[in-house]
Scaffold this active site. Structure first.
Site, mmCIF file in Angstrom:
data_model
loop_
_atom_site.group_PDB
_atom_site.id
_atom_site.type_symbol
_atom_site.label_atom_id
_atom_site.label_comp_id
_atom_site.label_asym_id
_atom_site.label_seq_id
_atom_site.Cartn_x
_atom_site.Cartn_y
_atom_site.Cartn_z
ATOM 1 N N SER A 260 40.729 18.684 30.204
ATOM 2 C CA SER A 260 41.469 18.312 29.269
ATOM 3 C C SER A 260 42.803 17.787 29.869
ATOM 4 O O SER A 260 43.319 18.842 30.506
ATOM 5 C CB SER A 260 41.627 19.347 28.145
ATOM 6 O OG SER A 260 42.195 18.765 26.920
ATOM 7 N N GLU A 261 43.280 16.687 29.810
ATOM 8 C CA GLU A 261 44.594 16.414 30.620
ATOM 9 C C GLU A 261 45.837 17.102 30.343
ATOM 10 O O GLU A 261 46.718 16.890 30.858
ATOM 11 C CB GLU A 261 44.772 14.782 30.662
ATOM 12 C CG GLU A 261 44.955 14.163 29.492
ATOM 13 C CD GLU A 261 43.650 13.628 28.746
ATOM 14 O OE1 GLU A 261 42.717 14.131 28.909
ATOM 15 O OE2 GLU A 261 43.933 12.527 27.945
ATOM 16 N N ASN A 262 45.856 17.492 28.841
ATOM 17 C CA ASN A 262 47.011 18.450 28.801
ATOM 18 C C ASN A 262 47.209 19.716 29.467
ATOM 19 O O ASN A 262 48.258 20.396 29.302
ATOM 20 C CB ASN A 262 47.116 18.478 27.033
ATOM 21 C CG ASN A 262 45.885 19.122 26.608
ATOM 22 O OD1 ASN A 262 44.745 19.053 27.105
ATOM 23 N ND2 ASN A 262 45.933 20.126 25.674
ATOM 24 N N GLY A 263 46.171 19.970 30.292
ATOM 25 C CA GLY A 263 46.324 21.139 31.327
ATOM 26 C C GLY A 263 45.354 22.023 31.415
ATOM 27 O O GLY A 263 45.670 23.195 31.661
ATOM 28 N N SER B 113 47.850 18.784 36.371
ATOM 29 C CA SER B 113 46.779 17.907 35.721
ATOM 30 C C SER B 113 46.583 16.438 36.082
ATOM 31 O O SER B 113 45.454 15.844 36.532
ATOM 32 C CB SER B 113 47.092 18.026 34.152
ATOM 33 O OG SER B 113 45.690 17.663 33.588
#
Lengths: 217, 217
Positions: B46-49, B88
């Protein structure tokens, strides 16, 4: 040096026209009390650097709705229709930046770098007006560092010196922004005594933090 | 035709390999996680982290500070890891992401993708899409073949690009198309459709694979 201050004192560090970085991703990990206080104080013409403009009823989204902001530098505005409306009406300057580029620009701002070279955006409108650099035959876009007057961030646990621990996906841009602003204010869900956070667990060292305010939790 | 989204998601899942790190876009691509074949161990980012994303939590079981890149409640699986936005996107841009699956407004025979704005109408911003499409080793576009009859697979995109020449595979309910130097090769086709049906719904000239297969539904 005592870093814990009141919300009132914290927001007095932010003046009209300043560039303010705000941590968080669609509101998760954003400093809610500090933002509400900025709105209450009626601070205007802010340039906000953030991942997104959140939702209209949440954090940065409220700043846009309440018109405290004249410019945003963000990767996404799709969850806040008011941002798009103000942009189309010519009332708000919106600079859209790929999320990974934004993260590295902020990091570069805090790391003393003159910019970063990224392939992201090549062949798109993102490259327009920017210098390109060829390294070993590969082309990159030169993206400049971003700094701010003030960064307001959110952490779950902060000791009295300012050492920060972030929680789960609330980390996002917070540690990067803590390095890239003249003044860094952290809204702490919990403030603990110095020494009670294992040094191995510190995610942002205290030297980056100017002030601490107690969050709502 | 059976549930179109399920057909697409199931076929995309067959592209995933054991040990892959995969990023799924918001919307239809998210469904791919439900169809990962037995015995294939895939890690979702999940690219938010974080990596190690699990399914959405049951209502009432939401975890504070744990949301996906769409801001919706999420979960993590054993072995997950959280990080900041710079790491990320280092994962995404640095060649550590095996596959990204995204939707498209338009995609063309040169592998160009447009999925982040419609000038004058809708400008949500690129979020992480430009970095994902530029950085992932394999880029799969997963979408319905047309948008209410309007054609999305073109000779050349007319909307602002997300990235140039990065798409590897296009998977729709009508078939599977590979982007090659010579153009789009139709490799698989829905069992109820003829090649003419697919070509009629596609502006780009399709090259028919000599061993054209029937899509496994």
């Amino acid at each position: 040096m005592e870093k814990i201050i009141t919300l009132e004192e914290a927001v007095s560090k932010i003046n009209d026209g300043m560039t303010v970085m705000i941590g968080g991703f669609l509101g998760t990990g954003s400093p809610d009390l500090l933002v509400d206080k900025i709105i209450e104080k009626g601070i205007k013409n802010l340039t906000v650097v953030a991942n997104d403009t959140s939702f209209p009823d949440q954090n940065i989204g409220k700043l846009v709705v309440e018109r405290n902001v004249s410019k945003v530098i963000v990767s996404h505005i799709g969850t806040n229709p008011e941002t798009g409306r103000q942009m189309n009406a010519g009332e708000l300057d919106v600079v859209l930046v790929p999320q990974g580029t934004l993260a590295e620009q902020v990091r570069a701002g805090g790391a003393g770098l003159g910019g970063i070279l990224t392939p992201t955006g090549l062949g798109t409108i993102v490259e327009e007006g920017k210098e390109k650099v060829v390294v070993d035959g590969e082309t990159f876009i030169l993206e400049k560092p971003i700094k701010a007057d003030v960064a307001i961030i959110r952490a779950s646990k902060v000791d009295r010196k300012g050492n920060c621990v972030f929680d789960k996906s609330a980390r996002n841009f917070n540690p990067l922004m803590a390095m890239a602003a003249e003044t860094v204010i952290v809204e702490a869900d919990e403030i603990v005594e110095v020494g009670s956070i294992d040094p191995d667990r510190v995610m942002t060292p205290h030297i980056f933090v100017s002030y601490i305010v107690k969050g709502a939790k | 035709m059976a549930d179109v989204k399920a057909i697409i998601a199931k076929r995309v899942a067959m592209e995933l390999k054991d040990g892959d790190l995969v990023n799924l876009g918001i919307g239809l691509p998210t469904l791919v996680a439900n169809y990962v074949p037995e015995g294939i161990d895939v890690t979702f980012q999940s690219e938010n982290g974080f990596i190690g994303m699990g399914n959405a939590p049951e209502p009432g079981a939401e975890i504070e500070n744990l949301v996906n890149a769409g801001g919706q409640p999420s979960t993590v699986l054993p072995g997950a890891a959280f990080f900041d936005s710079a790491m990320s996107f280092a994962i995404i841009r640095g060649g550590h992401l095996d596959c990204t699956v995204l939707g498209a407004l338009q995609v063309d025979e040169k592998g160009n993708l447009a999925n982040w704005m419609i000038p004058g109408k809708k400008v949500p911003g690129m979020g992480g899409a430009m970095d994902l499409v530029t950085g992932a080793k394999k880029v799969i576009v997963a979408m319905t073949h047309t948008a209410k009859g309007s054609i999305k697979i073109l000779e050349e995109c007319t909307l602002p690009l997300t990235a140039k020449g990065q798409v590897d595979l296009i998977i729709t309910e009508m078939g599977v198309m590979e982007v090659t130097d010579k153009g789009l090769v139709l490799k698989e086709i829905h069992p109820d459709l003829s090649v003419e049906d697919v070509q009629t719904a596609t502006s780009a000239k399709l090259i028919i694979a000599p061993d054209l297969k029937t899509m496994c539904l």
